[in-house]
Write an enzyme that holds these catalytic residues in place. Structure first.
Site, PDB file in Angstrom:
ATOM      1  N   TYR A 220      20.861 -22.337   8.514  1.00  0.00           N
ATOM      2  CA  TYR A 220      22.116 -23.103   8.063  1.00  0.00           C
ATOM      3  C   TYR A 220      23.439 -22.350   7.406  1.00  0.00           C
ATOM      4  O   TYR A 220      24.020 -23.022   6.468  1.00  0.00           O
ATOM      5  CB  TYR A 220      21.549 -24.113   7.059  1.00  0.00           C
ATOM      6  CG  TYR A 220      20.567 -25.229   7.504  1.00  0.00           C
ATOM      7  CD1 TYR A 220      20.996 -26.390   8.465  1.00  0.00           C
ATOM      8  CD2 TYR A 220      19.286 -24.965   7.483  1.00  0.00           C
ATOM      9  CE1 TYR A 220      20.016 -27.076   8.997  1.00  0.00           C
ATOM     10  CE2 TYR A 220      18.165 -25.826   8.314  1.00  0.00           C
ATOM     11  CZ  TYR A 220      18.822 -26.987   8.779  1.00  0.00           C
ATOM     12  OH  TYR A 220      17.927 -27.815   9.559  1.00  0.00           O
ATOM     13  N   HIS A 414      23.610 -35.906  22.380  1.00  0.00           N
ATOM     14  CA  HIS A 414      23.189 -34.625  22.702  1.00  0.00           C
ATOM     15  C   HIS A 414      23.703 -34.184  24.062  1.00  0.00           C
ATOM     16  O   HIS A 414      24.285 -33.155  24.208  1.00  0.00           O
ATOM     17  CB  HIS A 414      21.619 -34.602  22.705  1.00  0.00           C
ATOM     18  CG  HIS A 414      20.737 -34.705  21.371  1.00  0.00           C
ATOM     19  ND1 HIS A 414      21.118 -33.958  20.444  1.00  0.00           N
ATOM     20  CD2 HIS A 414      19.864 -35.683  21.198  1.00  0.00           C
ATOM     21  CE1 HIS A 414      20.200 -34.380  19.386  1.00  0.00           C
ATOM     22  NE2 HIS A 414      19.464 -35.621  19.878  1.00  0.00           N
ATOM     23  N   TRP A 511       0.320 -35.773   2.629  1.00  0.00           N
ATOM     24  CA  TRP A 511       1.130 -36.801   3.558  1.00  0.00           C
ATOM     25  C   TRP A 511       1.400 -37.968   2.987  1.00  0.00           C
ATOM     26  O   TRP A 511       2.648 -38.459   2.573  1.00  0.00           O
ATOM     27  CB  TRP A 511       0.600 -36.854   4.615  1.00  0.00           C
ATOM     28  CG  TRP A 511       1.177 -37.998   5.796  1.00  0.00           C
ATOM     29  CD1 TRP A 511       0.803 -39.289   6.121  1.00  0.00           C
ATOM     30  CD2 TRP A 511       2.543 -37.484   6.576  1.00  0.00           C
ATOM     31  NE1 TRP A 511       1.839 -39.839   7.028  1.00  0.00           N
ATOM     32  CE2 TRP A 511       2.669 -38.591   7.236  1.00  0.00           C
ATOM     33  CE3 TRP A 511       2.880 -36.179   6.767  1.00  0.00           C
ATOM     34  CZ2 TRP A 511       3.720 -38.679   8.383  1.00  0.00           C
ATOM     35  CZ3 TRP A 511       4.120 -36.327   7.706  1.00  0.00           C
ATOM     36  CH2 TRP A 511       4.278 -37.508   8.471  1.00  0.00           C
ATOM     37  N   HIS A 539       7.116 -35.452  16.209  1.00  0.00           N
ATOM     38  CA  HIS A 539       7.544 -34.059  15.701  1.00  0.00           C
ATOM     39  C   HIS A 539       6.815 -33.111  15.032  1.00  0.00           C
ATOM     40  O   HIS A 539       7.066 -32.048  15.227  1.00  0.00           O
ATOM     41  CB  HIS A 539       9.023 -34.519  14.613  1.00  0.00           C
ATOM     42  CG  HIS A 539       9.900 -35.167  15.512  1.00  0.00           C
ATOM     43  ND1 HIS A 539       9.552 -36.719  15.548  1.00  0.00           N
ATOM     44  CD2 HIS A 539      11.100 -35.076  15.886  1.00  0.00           C
ATOM     45  CE1 HIS A 539      10.839 -37.197  16.126  1.00  0.00           C
ATOM     46  NE2 HIS A 539      11.638 -36.376  16.509  1.00  0.00           N
TER      47      HIS A 539
HETATM   48  O1  X8Z Z   1      13.323 -38.015  17.673  1.00  0.00           O
HETATM   49  C1  X8Z Z   1      14.462 -38.807  17.370  1.00  0.00           C
HETATM   50  C2  X8Z Z   1      15.363 -38.796  18.777  1.00  0.00           C
HETATM   51  C3  X8Z Z   1      15.233 -37.450  19.619  1.00  0.00           C
HETATM   52  S1  X8Z Z   1      16.005 -36.419  18.823  1.00  0.00           S
HETATM   53  C4  X8Z Z   1      14.855 -39.761  19.586  1.00  0.00           C
HETATM   54  N1  X8Z Z   1      15.008 -39.169  16.402  1.00  0.00           N
HETATM   55  C5  X8Z Z   1      13.936 -39.316  15.390  1.00  0.00           C
HETATM   56  C6  X8Z Z   1      12.703 -39.976  15.475  1.00  0.00           C
HETATM   57  O2  X8Z Z   1      12.657 -40.837  16.565  1.00  0.00           O
HETATM   58  O3  X8Z Z   1      11.858 -40.018  14.546  1.00  0.00           O
HETATM   59  C7  X8Z Z   1      16.113 -40.021  16.288  1.00  0.00           C
HETATM   60  C8  X8Z Z   1      16.189 -40.450  14.785  1.00  0.00           C
HETATM   61  C9  X8Z Z   1      14.923 -39.887  14.068  1.00  0.00           C
HETATM   62 ZN    ZN Z   2      18.172 -36.434  18.596  1.00  0.00          ZN
END
Ligand code: X8Z
Ligand code: ZN
Length: 640
Positions: A220, A414, A511, A539
């Site tokens: 950053y 994006h 968590w 994620h």
């Molecule tokens: O993962 C995403 C996008 C792709 S970059 C759909 N988002 C996060 C999520 O879904 O957890 C967008 C908002 C937060």
């Molecule tokens: Zn995104």
């Protein structure tokens, strides 16, 4: 989402241009082997990334859109090659560090180590193991489904179907089963994730970081410790607003579900929030809307009706003798045609600002709806497949609802960033920082005011009244304000996991402690260490850093404000729409074109006039709702 940073790239030509721009390097003497200058090194890095990019992105695309062992093998092998190359280049960079080179090359060399969020150990066996675990985790998430019954009676539900239960059912039992059902997919990931953590930490340490979290915080353009403090400061700015919303919603849940509406009298129950992760509460609109009937904001019904009309037309063409198979085919065609229609709508906002149309290949190569014949990662993402961005794609499993419509706008944000910075050298083909990349499409969504929605036929009329304003603000807050603590807690958890302060035998406890602390959310029944609930959020198995989304939810309001200023907007911030305003579009595009070529603070300054991330724009935007919530919550016991 950025790709797992399979290195990005541009053309050989631009690398040569970069080489020609140098000139400060000392002439090699005759006796010496000519030493590569810093500028030449950076040009070589850019060319290497450009060369690797198409194959790496294709392998990753295949493994996410055709989940099976073969695509896993090919994708792991490809990422093994990319990460080995990256490690080699990081090593070679040491020879040029501190030698004379252009400012741009200095920046590129400093950014090199941060080209991946998955730092890999130098040991080839461990590096291979890491790529295999990473592909396995991502595919496991994508193929996740919850099955009940045996033999003939066995039925399975995927993430889309389980999400639909949370969105639509108001039966707490059904919601709990769907929520718990989805979380079963993560249990088997725990051991792999633990090993994954060991391996990326080893890779990070070899690159000179304390651990992988420290490396993530180093991206950053500021000291990583100062960055962490920055996130605390921003959270401190918005927490009072979140607390008001949490209190209001808790009260409504108790009114709807009685005692079950809260856990321990203060927490929002995880299974009742309309979303698997409680990150967006918009699906609870039916009982959270402040003034039923004041302003019609039912976008989901409008989209569903559009899709059904398309289906109706196709069925009518088939005539009365249509077979069941033909009807299924017609439904698929309607789903796809409507998903493309939703995407065209989003595209038109961007082109209305003066940005280019999406390339023709986007429409044939993107994945719009969930294929019937195979598993795919449905989690939405946007892809730059090659260095000149002539092949850009989106991957979604679109359904006709408001959430997916806004996600399309998000993904196109994006894609437009990719298109705008395509002329930067590969090393700079990235967001000013990752929060910028996440904020582009959402900034567009903020421009979708009720009057804009009316102009595109998604709502009947844009009512103007105080009650309609509060409704419109609430609709936005259930997405944007509800998200804030969630955006923060995921990496609070991962930073702790990476630095060892959260040991593997406390993964789940930590968590839920963080969910309680930041979101004021709790599970309805206890979730011990036999579960691995973090793995149920894309994620984590997908290894995408998450603080970017928290930052994006602050930044997008700052960007929105600047674009509104550029458009000459006067009056309260929340009434601004910059749709079809070319001055705003030009300002936005100029920022996107910069990519990562300069520190984000500079890019920020060019757009907003200031160099800091700051929550005053989001607070300004929600000022009417904040005042209203305070009134509603008066005399209630708030706090968690
Ligand atoms: O993962 C995403 C996008 C792709 S970059 C759909 N988002 C996060 C999520 O879904 O957890 C967008 C908002 C937060
Ligand atoms: Zn995104």
């Amino acid at each position: 989402m950025k790709l797992k940073r399979a290195p990005l790239a541009l053309s050989i030509l631009s690398s040569i241009a970069l080489l020609a721009a140098c000139g400060s390097a000392p002439e090699p003497t005759v006796e010496q082997t000519p030493k590569e200058t810093g500028d030449a090194f950076v040009a070589r890095v850019n060319k290497t990334f450009a060369d690797q990019m198409p194959e790496a992105t294709s392998a990753a695309w295949l493994s996410q859109t055709y989940i099976n062992e073969d695509t896993a093998r090919v994708s792991s092998a490809s990422s093994e090659r990319s990460l080995t190359t990256l490690n080699r280049l990081v090593e070679e960079a040491k020879a040029v560090e501190g030698t004379p080179m252009s400012e741009a090359s200095q920046r590129a060399v400093a950014l090199l180590k941060l080209q991946t969020s998955m730092p890999a150990p130098r040991d080839p066996a461990k590096l291979k193991e890491l790529t295999e675990i990473s592909t396995k985790l991502e595919q496991a998430y994508g193929a996740g489904s919850y099955c009940t019954g045996e033999g003939e009676a066995k039925t399975c539900r995927d993430i889309g179907e389980l999400s639909e239960v949370l969105a639509k059912s108001r039966d707490p039992q059904a919601q709990k089963e769907a929520w718990e059902g989805w979380h079963t997919i993560a249990k088997p990931m725990k051991a792999d994730y633990q090993r994954f953590v060991e391996l990326v930490n080893e890779g990070a340490r070899e690159m000179g970081y304390e651990n992988a979290g420290h490396m993530w915080r180093s991206g950053y353009d500021m000291d990583p410790a100062a960055f962490q403090q920055e996130t605390d400061r921003l959270w401190g700015q918005v927490k009072p607003l979140y607390d008001q919303l949490q209190c209001y919603v808790g009260d409504k849940l108790v009114a709807k579900y009685g005692e079950q509406g809260k856990v321990d009298g203060k927490y929002l129950p995880a299974h009742l929030m309309g979303n698997l992760w409680q990150q967006d509460w918009g699906n609870l609109w039916d009982f959270l809307q402040p003034y039923p009937g004041a302003g019609d904001l039912d976008i989901t019904s409008a989209l569903q009706a559009q899709r059904d009309a398309l289906y109706g037309e196709k069925v009518a063409k088939l005539g009365s003798g249509a077979s069941a198979e033909q009807l299924v085919g017609a439904a698929r065609e309607a789903d796809l045609a409507h998903a493309k229609q939703m995407t065209q709508l989003a595209e038109s906002f961007y082109t209305g600002l003066g940005m280019p149309a999406l390339p023709e290949s986007f429409w044939t190569k993107a994945q719009f709806i969930k294929p019937r014949d195979r598993d795919v990662v449905c989690h939405a993402s946007a892809w730059q497949m090659n260095p000149d961005a002539s092949d850009v794609r989106m991957k979604m499993c679109i359904k006709p609802n408001e959430e997916d419509l806004t996600t399309i706008y998000h993904e196109l944000g994006h894609v437009y960033y990719y298109l705008a910075y395509k002329d930067q050298p590969p090393m700079f083909q990235s967001g000013a920082h990752d929060g910028f990349h996440e904020a582009i499409g959402d900034t567009i969504v903020l421009g979708m005011t009720p009057s804009y929605l009316q102009s595109i036929g998604l709502i009947g009329s844009a009512t103007v009244s105080e009650e309609a304003t509060i409704n419109a603000q609430m609709r936005m807050a259930l997405a944007k304000v509800a998200f804030l603590p969630f955006g923060l807690m995921i990496d609070r958890w991962r930073w702790g996991v990476f630095d060892g302060s959260i040991p593997a035998d406390q993964y789940n406890k930590a968590w839920w402690d963080l969910k309680a602390k930041y979101q004021g959310v709790a599970p309805a029944s206890s979730r011990g260490e036999e579960f691995f609930d973090p793995g149920a959020k894309y994620h984590v198995p997908g290894n995408t850093p998450y603080t970017r989304y928290f930052l994006s939810h602050i930044l997008q309001f700052q960007f929105y404000k600047s674009l509104c200023d550029a458009a000459g907007h006067e009056g309260p911030l929340h009434t601004c729409s910059y749709a079809n305003n070319e001055a705003a579009g030009e300002k936005f595009w100029a920022m996107l074109q910069k990519g990562q070529s300069q520190p984000w603070q500079q890019t920020m300054k060019e757009l907003t006039g200031g160099e800091q991330m700051d929550a005053s724009a989001i607070l300004d935007y929600f000022a009417p709702l904040d005042a209203w919530l305070k009134e509603q919550n008066q005399g209630k016991s708030c706090g968690f």
